[in-house]
Design a protein around this motif. Structure first.
Motif, PDB file in Angstrom:
ATOM      1  N   TYR A 120      -8.482  -5.304  22.272  1.00  0.00           N
ATOM      2  CA  TYR A 120      -7.858  -6.192  21.309  1.00  0.00           C
ATOM      3  C   TYR A 120      -6.884  -5.400  20.449  1.00  0.00           C
ATOM      4  O   TYR A 120      -7.266  -4.418  19.831  1.00  0.00           O
ATOM      5  N   HIS A 121      -5.653  -5.821  20.422  1.00  0.00           N
ATOM      6  CA  HIS A 121      -4.625  -5.135  19.642  1.00  0.00           C
ATOM      7  C   HIS A 121      -4.386  -5.918  18.361  1.00  0.00           C
ATOM      8  O   HIS A 121      -3.918  -7.052  18.397  1.00  0.00           O
ATOM      9  N   ILE A 122      -4.703  -5.319  17.239  1.00  0.00           N
ATOM     10  CA  ILE A 122      -4.483  -6.001  15.970  1.00  0.00           C
ATOM     11  C   ILE A 122      -2.993  -6.055  15.679  1.00  0.00           C
ATOM     12  O   ILE A 122      -2.200  -5.294  16.220  1.00  0.00           O
ATOM     13  N   THR A 123      -2.626  -6.966  14.802  1.00  0.00           N
ATOM     14  CA  THR A 123      -1.228  -7.129  14.435  1.00  0.00           C
ATOM     15  C   THR A 123      -0.774  -5.929  13.606  1.00  0.00           C
ATOM     16  O   THR A 123      -1.392  -5.596  12.589  1.00  0.00           O
ATOM     17  N   LEU A 124       0.267  -5.290  14.040  1.00  0.00           N
ATOM     18  CA  LEU A 124       0.784  -4.100  13.378  1.00  0.00           C
ATOM     19  C   LEU A 124       2.156  -4.383  12.766  1.00  0.00           C
ATOM     20  O   LEU A 124       2.889  -5.230  13.263  1.00  0.00           O
ATOM     21  N   PRO A 125       2.512  -3.690  11.692  1.00  0.00           N
ATOM     22  CA  PRO A 125       1.710  -2.680  10.988  1.00  0.00           C
ATOM     23  C   PRO A 125       0.571  -3.326  10.216  1.00  0.00           C
ATOM     24  O   PRO A 125       0.703  -4.446   9.710  1.00  0.00           O
ATOM     25  N   TYR A 126      -0.535  -2.621  10.134  1.00  0.00           N
ATOM     26  CA  TYR A 126      -1.740  -3.107   9.489  1.00  0.00           C
ATOM     27  C   TYR A 126      -1.882  -2.399   8.151  1.00  0.00           C
ATOM     28  O   TYR A 126      -2.277  -1.237   8.088  1.00  0.00           O
ATOM     29  N   TYR A 127      -1.500  -3.093   7.076  1.00  0.00           N
ATOM     30  CA  TYR A 127      -1.489  -2.495   5.740  1.00  0.00           C
ATOM     31  C   TYR A 127      -0.682  -1.199   5.708  1.00  0.00           C
ATOM     32  O   TYR A 127      -1.023  -0.260   4.991  1.00  0.00           O
ATOM     33  N   GLY A 128       0.359  -1.141   6.510  1.00  0.00           N
ATOM     34  CA  GLY A 128       1.230   0.026   6.551  1.00  0.00           C
ATOM     35  C   GLY A 128       0.972   0.943   7.724  1.00  0.00           C
ATOM     36  O   GLY A 128       1.809   1.809   8.026  1.00  0.00           O
ATOM     37  N   PHE A 129      -0.134   0.797   8.429  1.00  0.00           N
ATOM     38  CA  PHE A 129      -0.447   1.655   9.569  1.00  0.00           C
ATOM     39  C   PHE A 129       0.218   1.105  10.827  1.00  0.00           C
ATOM     40  O   PHE A 129      -0.010  -0.049  11.204  1.00  0.00           O
ATOM     41  N   GLU A 130       1.031   1.935  11.467  1.00  0.00           N
ATOM     42  CA  GLU A 130       1.683   1.498  12.694  1.00  0.00           C
ATOM     43  C   GLU A 130       0.800   1.711  13.918  1.00  0.00           C
ATOM     44  O   GLU A 130       1.122   1.250  15.010  1.00  0.00           O
ATOM     45  N   HIS A 131      -0.320   2.413  13.727  1.00  0.00           N
ATOM     46  CA  HIS A 131      -1.333   2.542  14.769  1.00  0.00           C
ATOM     47  C   HIS A 131      -2.687   2.397  14.094  1.00  0.00           C
ATOM     48  O   HIS A 131      -2.902   2.915  13.000  1.00  0.00           O
ATOM     49  N   ALA A 132      -3.608   1.683  14.736  1.00  0.00           N
ATOM     50  CA  ALA A 132      -4.943   1.502  14.163  1.00  0.00           C
ATOM     51  C   ALA A 132      -5.977   1.517  15.272  1.00  0.00           C
ATOM     52  O   ALA A 132      -5.875   0.775  16.241  1.00  0.00           O
ATOM     53  N   ASP A 133      -6.947   2.389  15.114  1.00  0.00           N
ATOM     54  CA  ASP A 133      -8.088   2.504  16.030  1.00  0.00           C
ATOM     55  C   ASP A 133      -9.320   2.241  15.175  1.00  0.00           C
ATOM     56  O   ASP A 133      -9.871   3.144  14.556  1.00  0.00           O
ATOM     57  N   THR A 174       0.846  -1.192   0.000  1.00  0.00           N
ATOM     58  CA  THR A 174       0.000   0.000   0.000  1.00  0.00           C
ATOM     59  C   THR A 174       0.882   1.243   0.000  1.00  0.00           C
ATOM     60  O   THR A 174       2.066   1.189   0.365  1.00  0.00           O
ATOM     61  N   PHE A 175       0.297   2.371  -0.382  1.00  0.00           N
ATOM     62  CA  PHE A 175       1.081   3.608  -0.339  1.00  0.00           C
ATOM     63  C   PHE A 175       1.431   3.972   1.099  1.00  0.00           C
ATOM     64  O   PHE A 175       2.435   4.673   1.333  1.00  0.00           O
ATOM     65  N   VAL A 176       0.649   3.477   2.057  1.00  0.00           N
ATOM     66  CA  VAL A 176       0.973   3.722   3.463  1.00  0.00           C
ATOM     67  C   VAL A 176       2.234   2.952   3.857  1.00  0.00           C
ATOM     68  O   VAL A 176       3.048   3.442   4.648  1.00  0.00           O
ATOM     69  N   ASP A 177       2.429   1.751   3.298  1.00  0.00           N
ATOM     70  CA  ASP A 177       3.694   1.033   3.500  1.00  0.00           C
ATOM     71  C   ASP A 177       4.868   1.894   3.046  1.00  0.00           C
ATOM     72  O   ASP A 177       5.898   1.975   3.726  1.00  0.00           O
ATOM     73  N   ALA A 178       4.708   2.517   1.874  1.00  0.00           N
ATOM     74  CA  ALA A 178       5.795   3.330   1.330  1.00  0.00           C
ATOM     75  C   ALA A 178       6.048   4.560   2.191  1.00  0.00           C
ATOM     76  O   ALA A 178       7.206   4.936   2.433  1.00  0.00           O
ATOM     77  N   LEU A 179       4.988   5.213   2.672  1.00  0.00           N
ATOM     78  CA  LEU A 179       5.165   6.364   3.558  1.00  0.00           C
ATOM     79  C   LEU A 179       5.890   5.955   4.835  1.00  0.00           C
ATOM     80  O   LEU A 179       6.816   6.639   5.297  1.00  0.00           O
ATOM     81  N   ARG A 180       5.470   4.849   5.414  1.00  0.00           N
ATOM     82  CA  ARG A 180       6.086   4.386   6.666  1.00  0.00           C
ATOM     83  C   ARG A 180       7.562   4.048   6.452  1.00  0.00           C
ATOM     84  O   ARG A 180       8.403   4.365   7.295  1.00  0.00           O
ATOM     85  N   ALA A 181       7.867   3.421   5.316  1.00  0.00           N
ATOM     86  CA  ALA A 181       9.257   3.067   5.028  1.00  0.00           C
ATOM     87  C   ALA A 181      10.140   4.296   4.879  1.00  0.00           C
ATOM     88  O   ALA A 181      11.358   4.230   5.097  1.00  0.00           O
ATOM     89  N   GLU A 182       9.539   5.441   4.534  1.00  0.00           N
ATOM     90  CA  GLU A 182      10.289   6.686   4.354  1.00  0.00           C
ATOM     91  C   GLU A 182      10.187   7.593   5.584  1.00  0.00           C
ATOM     92  O   GLU A 182      10.489   8.788   5.489  1.00  0.00           O
ATOM     93  N   GLY A 183       9.761   7.044   6.713  1.00  0.00           N
ATOM     94  CA  GLY A 183       9.835   7.794   7.960  1.00  0.00           C
ATOM     95  C   GLY A 183       8.563   8.443   8.440  1.00  0.00           C
ATOM     96  O   GLY A 183       8.577   9.157   9.449  1.00  0.00           O
ATOM     97  N   TYR A 184       7.442   8.199   7.770  1.00  0.00           N
ATOM     98  CA  TYR A 184       6.169   8.783   8.210  1.00  0.00           C
ATOM     99  C   TYR A 184       5.584   8.004   9.391  1.00  0.00           C
ATOM    100  O   TYR A 184       5.686   6.767   9.450  1.00  0.00           O
ATOM    101  N   HIS A 185       4.975   8.741  10.315  1.00  0.00           N
ATOM    102  CA  HIS A 185       4.157   8.139  11.366  1.00  0.00           C
ATOM    103  C   HIS A 185       2.774   7.935  10.769  1.00  0.00           C
ATOM    104  O   HIS A 185       2.109   8.902  10.377  1.00  0.00           O
ATOM    105  N   THR A 186       2.305   6.705  10.680  1.00  0.00           N
ATOM    106  CA  THR A 186       1.065   6.382   9.974  1.00  0.00           C
ATOM    107  C   THR A 186       0.020   5.888  10.959  1.00  0.00           C
ATOM    108  O   THR A 186       0.283   5.005  11.770  1.00  0.00           O
ATOM    109  N   THR A 187      -1.177   6.450  10.862  1.00  0.00           N
ATOM    110  CA  THR A 187      -2.235   6.059  11.794  1.00  0.00           C
ATOM    111  C   THR A 187      -3.562   5.939  11.058  1.00  0.00           C
ATOM    112  O   THR A 187      -3.862   6.711  10.148  1.00  0.00           O
ATOM    113  N   LEU A 188      -4.338   4.953  11.454  1.00  0.00           N
ATOM    114  CA  LEU A 188      -5.675   4.719  10.935  1.00  0.00           C
ATOM    115  C   LEU A 188      -6.673   4.942  12.067  1.00  0.00           C
ATOM    116  O   LEU A 188      -6.562   4.331  13.138  1.00  0.00           O
TER     117      LEU A 188
END
Length: 520
Positions: free
Chosen positions: A148-161, A84-98
């Protein structure tokens, strides 16, 4: 503070483009979203890759068509191998949240009524089964009292609510939170506990759940809390804020229920105005007249004029509640000094017929009401203001965000970045492909409807697999799609030419990834 741009990506569920003030709605008031459009660019011809929740959400995330990423119809999962594009953002240093609705995996827990004909085979499917824990949105995962804590990263999101399902009975992290706020919240939820009202529209009920505990308010609060944590942070952020409304059931809470009067709405495309209705419209019209319609599921149905006006009014109530939430998030960006470095994007995953030929919800007919959605791009570094009628798609969001973040898109992405156009370049795309695959047979189709649609030269061409009819509409002369030119002798040439272009578009949309490493 980071010099890379932050992103606040706001997405609603089942909101057609013309249900916003800035898109010309004559009754609905959306001052905050309108203000966002006034300082950005609003796209008038932005369409889904597929007019269904899960496939199009996966197309937004991957920049690829459903036939390629694999989530072709509701009820499937987005396979783990997808980038996902969120994977790419995270790989380049972005904090990603859903925050809010993901719906990249099924969340109803209900089985498809039409079973796999090879279900009893030793190997029942051409795809090997996914890992068992690749079902993180299933409702049984959330039934306990503990978080319940889902397995992270979730489609690139390092936080998911997560917020799953719809209306006032949403699940996921929202449900866990709600049970902490109230003893037995079920006594305030659902049609069994609704407050008195006079509405007759199917799936409309007046929820007893107060505004402060509604899922829309929960998403707003969680988003504002996240924005507060980003003040003075060096790391840029990408926040995907996803509201489960204005999706049916039609049950806005509190003052939003009767904020709009159904008598102020009208049907601009009643079913009687279609000059040569296709078989599915005739089927639905007969079902309504004979008292045999199916109006209690997520599948579209035909409604009376009064029911449609009620659905419109209640949908506007839900949208105004979202607009209030958008205003709070934008104010919080400003209060934290983040507004001058945050790109704000507003869109929806697909539309709703909302009265087009007396239809409600969504279904196999790829009318503009369900394929055309709002898209607003507001960028403080590119202070362009205005509108664009460029033919654009959900698959264009991923490459646009990556380019704006200064990241090279991964191979296999099928969309085109909007950035050059936003900076003044000409838009070269002349045609757009829309895919649709149903998961069960409805609307008189013997098998689940399977179609491909092409938008080109002001026309909409749709081919249905295995059917002896198709659709061809001249959108310039007939924007209501009320005169099907499929069988018109005078339009045989354009039909043939567009059919050839549709085949070319389908060829262009085939899988190109991975990049080969050897000659052979």
């Amino acid at each position: 503070m980071s010099q890379k741009p932050n992103f606040l990506f706001i997405i609603t569920d089942q909101q057609r483009a013309d249900f916003l003030g800035c898109y010309g709605h004559p009754v609905l008031k959306t001052p905050n979203i309108d203000a966002l459009a006034a300082r950005g660019v609003a796209f008038d011809e932005f369409h889904t890759a597929s007019p269904v929740c899960m496939p199009n959400r996966a197309s937004i995330m991957t920049g690829r068509y459903p036939s390629v990423h694999g989530l072709r119809k509701n009820g499937l999962h987005l396979p783990e191998h997808n980038v996902t594009f969120v994977d790419a953002l995270r790989a380049e240093g972005y904090h990603t949240t859903l925050i809010g609705k993901s719906h990249l995996q099924p969340f109803t827990g209900r089985d498809i009524p039409q079973s796999n004909p090879a279900a009893q085979a030793t190997i029942p499917d051409a795809w090997k089964p996914l890992e068992e824990d690749w079902q993180q949105e299933e409702p049984q995962r959330w039934e306990g009292e503990q978080d319940y804590h889902i397995t992270l990263p979730y489609y690139g999101f390092e936080h998911a609510d997560l917020v799953s399902r719809h209306g006032d009975q949403c699940g996921g992290h929202y449900d866990l939170w709600l049970r902490q706020q109230l003893d037995d919240p079920g006594r305030l939820q659902g049609p069994a506990n609704q407050l008195p009202h006079s509405y007759s529209c199917p799936q409309a009920y007046r929820t007893a759940l107060p505004e402060r505990l509604h899922p829309t308010r929960y998403v707003e609060q969680r988003a504002c809390e996240f924005i507060d944590t980003q003040k003075d942070q060096e790391q840029p952020f990408f926040a995907f804020v996803s509201f489960p409304d204005p999706h049916h059931p039609f049950c806005p809470p509190g003052a939003y229920w009767d904020l709009y009067d159904p008598d102020d709405f009208f049907l601009s495309r009643p079913v009687a105005s279609h000059k040569n209705p296709p078989p599915y419209l005739t089927h639905l019209q007969q079902a309504l007249a004979g008292g045999q319609r199916q109006a209690s599921t997520e599948k579209g149905f035909m409604a009376t004029d009064r029911e449609v006006r009620e659905a419109m009014a209640l949908t506007c109530g839900m949208i105004t509640m979202i607009d209030d939430a958008v205003g709070q998030m934008l104010a919080r960006l400003k209060a934290n000094g983040l507004d001058d470095n945050t790109v704000v994007i507003f869109t929806s995953d697909h539309g709703d017929y909302l009265g087009d030929y007396n239809l409600l919800l969504k279904g196999p007919a790829p009318m503009r009401g369900i394929t055309r959605v709002p898209m607003i791009w507001s960028d403080p570094a590119e202070p362009l203001a205005g509108r664009s009628n460029a033919l654009t798609s959900a698959i264009d969001l991923a490459p646009s965000i990556l380019e704006r973040a200064g990241i090279t898109p991964y191979h296999g992405i099928q969309g085109t970045s909007l950035l050059p156009m936003l900076q003044g370049a000409d838009w070269t795309r002349k045609e757009l492909l829309i895919e649709h695959e149903d998961n069960i047979a409805v609307w008189g189709f013997e098998h689940p409807a399977h179609s491909r649609t092409l938008l080109r030269e002001g026309y909409r061409l749709t081919l249905f697999q295995g059917q002896d009819f198709g659709e061809l509409y001249d959108l310039n002369q007939d924007p209501d799609e009320s005169n099907n030119l499929w069988g018109s002798p005078g339009h045989a040439g354009i039909r043939n030419r567009l059919t050839e272009r549709l085949v070319q578009s389908m060829l262009a949309a085939t899988e190109q990834s991975p990049w080969p490493k050897r000659i052979a």
